[in-house]
Write an enzyme that holds these catalytic residues in place. Structure first.
Site, PDB file in Angstrom:
ATOM      1  N   LEU A 161       0.850  -1.189   0.000  1.00 47.12           N
ATOM      2  CA  LEU A 161       0.000   0.000   0.000  1.00 47.12           C
ATOM      3  C   LEU A 161       0.890   1.244   0.000  1.00 47.12           C
ATOM      4  O   LEU A 161       1.182   1.840   1.034  1.00 47.12           O
ATOM      5  CB  LEU A 161      -0.926  -0.018   1.219  1.00 47.12           C
ATOM      6  CG  LEU A 161      -2.017   1.025   1.283  1.00 47.12           C
ATOM      7  CD1 LEU A 161      -2.806   1.096  -0.012  1.00 47.12           C
ATOM      8  CD2 LEU A 161      -2.944   0.731   2.429  1.00 47.12           C
ATOM      9  N   HIS A 162       1.362   1.622  -1.181  1.00 46.29           N
ATOM     10  CA  HIS A 162       2.281   2.752  -1.346  1.00 46.29           C
ATOM     11  C   HIS A 162       1.505   4.058  -1.507  1.00 46.29           C
ATOM     12  O   HIS A 162       0.275   4.060  -1.591  1.00 46.29           O
ATOM     13  CB  HIS A 162       3.218   2.504  -2.534  1.00 46.29           C
ATOM     14  CG  HIS A 162       2.499   2.214  -3.811  1.00 46.29           C
ATOM     15  ND1 HIS A 162       2.047   3.204  -4.653  1.00 46.29           N
ATOM     16  CD2 HIS A 162       2.136   1.031  -4.377  1.00 46.29           C
ATOM     17  CE1 HIS A 162       1.445   2.658  -5.698  1.00 46.29           C
ATOM     18  NE2 HIS A 162       1.483   1.333  -5.547  1.00 46.29           N
ATOM     19  N   ALA A 163       2.217   5.169  -1.568  1.00 41.50           N
ATOM     20  CA  ALA A 163       1.610   6.499  -1.556  1.00 41.50           C
ATOM     21  C   ALA A 163       0.637   6.739  -2.716  1.00 41.50           C
ATOM     22  O   ALA A 163      -0.463   7.239  -2.503  1.00 41.50           O
ATOM     23  CB  ALA A 163       2.691   7.573  -1.564  1.00 41.50           C
TER      24      ALA A 163
END
Length: 81
Positions: free
Chosen positions: A13-15
């Site tokens: 769950l990256h930016a």
């Protein structure tokens, strides 16, 4: 209403993914949360969502309450899972 999904992004769950989730969740007038381990965060808050640092392949649960809860969960889970 709730749904359990697996994070499919190889980067977790990256930016950029979190921003997309927050943008989608914010379209709905529902209370919508992400449950991961023993933590619960508002899916309309990018800082809260990023604080979870959910890695690839982890199970999360999306919980929503409101008149369009099912639709909101479907849209958010299509991004994450």
């Amino acid at each position: 209403m709730e749904k359990e999904i697996v994070i499919k992004s190889t980067q977790g769950l990256h930016a950029a993914l979190a921003a997309k989730v927050v943008q989608t969740a914010s379209k709905y007038a529902v209370d919508i949360e992400l449950h991961y381990h023993n933590k619960v965060v508002d899916l309309k808050s990018i800082l809260a969502l990023m604080s979870l640092a959910v890695p690839h392949g982890e199970n999360v649960r999306i919980v929503a309450r409101g008149t369009r809860a099912e639709e909101a969960i479907k849209d958010v889970s299509s991004i994450l899972g």
